[in-house]
Design an enzyme around this catalytic site. Structure first.
Site, short mmCIF file in Angstrom:
data_model
loop_
_atom_site.label_atom_id
_atom_site.label_comp_id
_atom_site.label_asym_id
_atom_site.label_seq_id
_atom_site.Cartn_x
_atom_site.Cartn_y
_atom_site.Cartn_z
N ASN A 221 0.85 -1.20 0.00
CA ASN A 221 0.00 0.00 0.00
C ASN A 221 0.88 1.24 0.00
O ASN A 221 2.10 1.15 0.01
CB ASN A 221 -0.97 -0.03 1.19
CG ASN A 221 -0.22 -0.11 2.50
OD1 ASN A 221 0.52 0.79 2.86
ND2 ASN A 221 -0.39 -1.21 3.23
N LYS B 230 -11.32 -2.71 19.15
CA LYS B 230 -9.98 -3.22 19.49
C LYS B 230 -9.71 -3.13 20.99
O LYS B 230 -8.69 -3.63 21.47
CB LYS B 230 -8.91 -2.44 18.72
CG LYS B 230 -9.14 -2.49 17.20
CD LYS B 230 -7.86 -2.68 16.42
CE LYS B 230 -8.15 -2.66 14.93
NZ LYS B 230 -7.12 -3.23 14.12
N LYS C 16 8.42 -17.75 -10.01
CA LYS C 16 7.64 -16.68 -10.64
C LYS C 16 6.49 -17.29 -11.45
O LYS C 16 6.71 -18.24 -12.23
CB LYS C 16 8.55 -15.86 -11.55
CG LYS C 16 7.83 -14.69 -12.15
CD LYS C 16 8.74 -13.89 -13.08
CE LYS C 16 7.90 -12.88 -13.84
NZ LYS C 16 8.64 -12.25 -14.92
N ILE D 149 -2.44 -7.20 14.54
CA ILE D 149 -1.33 -6.99 15.48
C ILE D 149 -1.81 -6.20 16.71
O ILE D 149 -1.58 -6.59 17.85
CB ILE D 149 -0.15 -6.27 14.79
CG1 ILE D 149 0.28 -7.05 13.55
CG2 ILE D 149 1.00 -6.06 15.75
CD1 ILE D 149 1.23 -6.31 12.62
N PRO E 94 -3.09 -11.66 10.71
CA PRO E 94 -3.35 -11.43 12.13
C PRO E 94 -3.49 -9.93 12.39
O PRO E 94 -2.86 -9.12 11.71
CB PRO E 94 -2.10 -11.97 12.83
CG PRO E 94 -1.05 -12.03 11.78
CD PRO E 94 -1.76 -12.22 10.47
N LYS F 4 -13.64 1.69 15.87
CA LYS F 4 -12.40 0.90 15.88
C LYS F 4 -11.79 0.84 17.28
O LYS F 4 -11.29 -0.18 17.73
CB LYS F 4 -11.41 1.55 14.92
CG LYS F 4 -10.65 0.59 14.08
CD LYS F 4 -9.92 1.29 12.96
CE LYS F 4 -10.63 1.08 11.63
NZ LYS F 4 -9.83 1.50 10.50
N PHE G 168 -4.17 3.71 15.03
CA PHE G 168 -4.34 4.76 14.01
C PHE G 168 -5.45 4.36 13.07
O PHE G 168 -5.70 3.17 12.86
CB PHE G 168 -3.03 4.98 13.24
CG PHE G 168 -2.13 5.97 13.94
CD1 PHE G 168 -1.48 5.61 15.11
CD2 PHE G 168 -1.96 7.25 13.45
CE1 PHE G 168 -0.68 6.51 15.79
CE2 PHE G 168 -1.15 8.17 14.11
CZ PHE G 168 -0.50 7.80 15.27
O1 C5P Z 1 -9.49 -1.36 11.36
P1 C5P Z 1 -8.02 -1.47 11.18
O2 C5P Z 1 -7.54 -2.83 11.54
O3 C5P Z 1 -7.58 -1.03 9.83
O4 C5P Z 1 -7.37 -0.44 12.25
C1 C5P Z 1 -6.17 0.21 12.03
C2 C5P Z 1 -5.27 0.10 13.22
O5 C5P Z 1 -4.99 -1.26 13.50
C3 C5P Z 1 -3.92 0.72 12.98
O6 C5P Z 1 -3.43 1.18 14.22
C4 C5P Z 1 -3.08 -0.44 12.47
O7 C5P Z 1 -1.69 -0.25 12.68
C5 C5P Z 1 -3.63 -1.59 13.27
N1 C5P Z 1 -3.60 -2.87 12.58
C6 C5P Z 1 -2.78 -3.89 13.03
N2 C5P Z 1 -2.80 -5.11 12.41
C7 C5P Z 1 -3.61 -5.35 11.37
C8 C5P Z 1 -4.45 -4.34 10.90
C9 C5P Z 1 -4.42 -3.11 11.52
O8 C5P Z 1 -2.02 -3.66 13.97
N3 C5P Z 1 -3.60 -6.55 10.81
#
Ligand code: C5P
Length: 403
Positions: free
Chosen positions: A210, A351, A292, A311, A309, A347, A333
């Protein structure tokens, strides 16, 4: 943004080949808004001229305590009285030895003894001189006396040898001087940060990623080191320099995929604050091809995704209480294309984290600027448009009050 605005710095230059970098250092300090007053030892003038330093700083350059043409011959007292700091770069082995003993036999050493402001030294010398027990003793003694010693670094030396004793680059010294003046709101704390994008391999040459530049996460890492924290920066693929690396207060772990970022983050999750700034790919590739994938006419390959996962969620699940405070304090974030406040609040709830920071667009990815919406249990608060480093410092200030 000028981070040394209104700061008065006495730049001391002692004799060593690294003095050729002093003009560049003076220029950078001035660019950050500082006013620079140069004092040179006699030996320093063998390497760089007072005229050069005068032209760059716009201030008279002091070289002797015996100059009767100066209105005040108490320059050694007055210069340090009006200064916010004395920075000596390069600091030679001889000068360090002198200062560690409290000797004052020229203007620069007298100025240091008579000072009532902080003293920062950036040593530069041959590696044998640096490693010599006498120099190590000087450094130790100066450190005990509260003198900040910046570097030295290891690398190629003018004498042709390679090793410890090289002066830090002007940009590194300037960054450390800036850091020196920041509030130490996270002293003794451990801060963990994820930053940048992740890269999910499809085959050995292709993948999904991204537009995250990593700039916000790296700015938070720099602000956290400035605030006195020990920082662990888990970085996805991005070509940013590790901030304040020469302080030794930051450990960078480079990762590629979300899975790797997950493992590295969880291994370092015993920390006071966790900033999840990385734009982690929501999906990885179920079975990345070992070779490839070859083009087969017009048929497109079908790629199976699997959920990565989360994180932040996993770190948040393992939060313990330290007294009445969550450990680690987790900050998420959110970058949304619509209805930022509602989505970010949602969110934060989902979380189970105490704080979420919304990126107020539109173009936050590669830019050096951003606007933030900080949401915690007290409601939401906007941090207006500013450079990411400035926003990061403000955010660190808010978080420091929570832990
Ligand atoms: O809803 P979303 O998962 O996109 O929320 C974004 C937040 O979650 C950010 O802080 C991002 O760094 C964290 N995140 C993460 N692992 C993921 C997806 C998002 O730590 N797989």
């Amino acid at each position: 943004m000028q981070s040394l605005l209104n700061k008065k710095i006495v730049l001391g230059i002692s004799g060593g080949i690294a003095a050729y970098k002093a003009p560049e250092l003076a220029r950078q300090l001035i660019q950050e808004g500082a006013s620079v007053q140069v004092v040179m030892t006699e030996a320093a003038q063998q390497f760089v001229t007072p005229v050069t330093m005068q032209a760059l700083t716009g201030n008279p350059v002091y070289t002797s305590q015996w100059d009767s043409s100066i209105a005040s011959n108490m320059a050694h007292i007055e210069l340090s009285r009006s200064a916010d700091a004395i920075l000596i770069a390069p600091a030679s082995a001889d000068l360090m030895a002198k200062l560690s003993l409290g000797l004052a036999d020229d203007l620069l050493s007298t100025l240091c003894l008579a000072r009532d402001c902080p003293l920062l030294l950036s040593p530069a010398m041959n590696k044998q001189m640096w490693e010599h027990a006498a120099t190590q003793r000087s450094a130790q003694r100066l450190n005990t006396d509260g003198v900040a010693i910046l570097g030295p670094a290891s690398g190629f030396q003018a004498c042709g040898e390679v090793g410890m004793g090289r002066m830090l680059e002007p940009v590194e010294i300037t960054e450390q001087v800036i850091a020196f003046f920041q509030k130490k709101s996270l002293a003794g704390k451990k801060v963990l940060i994820t930053a940048g994008p992740t890269f999910e391999a499809i085959d050995p040459v292709r993948g999904i990623t991204n537009h995250s530049s990593g700039k916000m996460g790296f700015a938070i890492a720099r602000a956290a080191v400035e605030a006195g924290a020990e920082v662990y920066l888990i970085a996805g693929p991005c070509d940013l320099e590790t901030p304040l690396e020469a302080t030794g207060k930051i450990t960078r772990i480079n990762v590629v995929s979300a899975k790797e970022m997950h493992a590295a983050t969880l291994a370092a999750a015993d920390c006071d604050v966790f900033f999840a700034v990385a734009a982690v790919a929501d999906w990885g590739i179920a079975k990345p091809a070992k070779e490839k994938i070859k083009r087969q006419g017009k048929a497109a390959p079908s790629i199976e995704f699997i959920a990565n996962p989360d994180i932040l969620l996993d770190v948040a699940k393992a939060v313990k209480m330290k007294g009445s405070k969550p450990y680690p304090y987790c900050v998420g974030f959110a970058a949304e294309s619509t209805d930022l406040e509602a989505h970010a609040s949602d969110k934060r709830q989902r979380k189970g984290i105490p704080m979420i920071v919304g990126n107020i667009g539109p173009d936050t990815f590669a830019s050096d600027f951003n606007q933030l919406l900080v949401i915690d249990e007290t409601g939401s608060k906007k941090i207006p448009q500013a450079e990411k480093l400035q926003l990061a410092r403000q955010l660190i200030g808010l978080v420091a009050k929570k832990i």
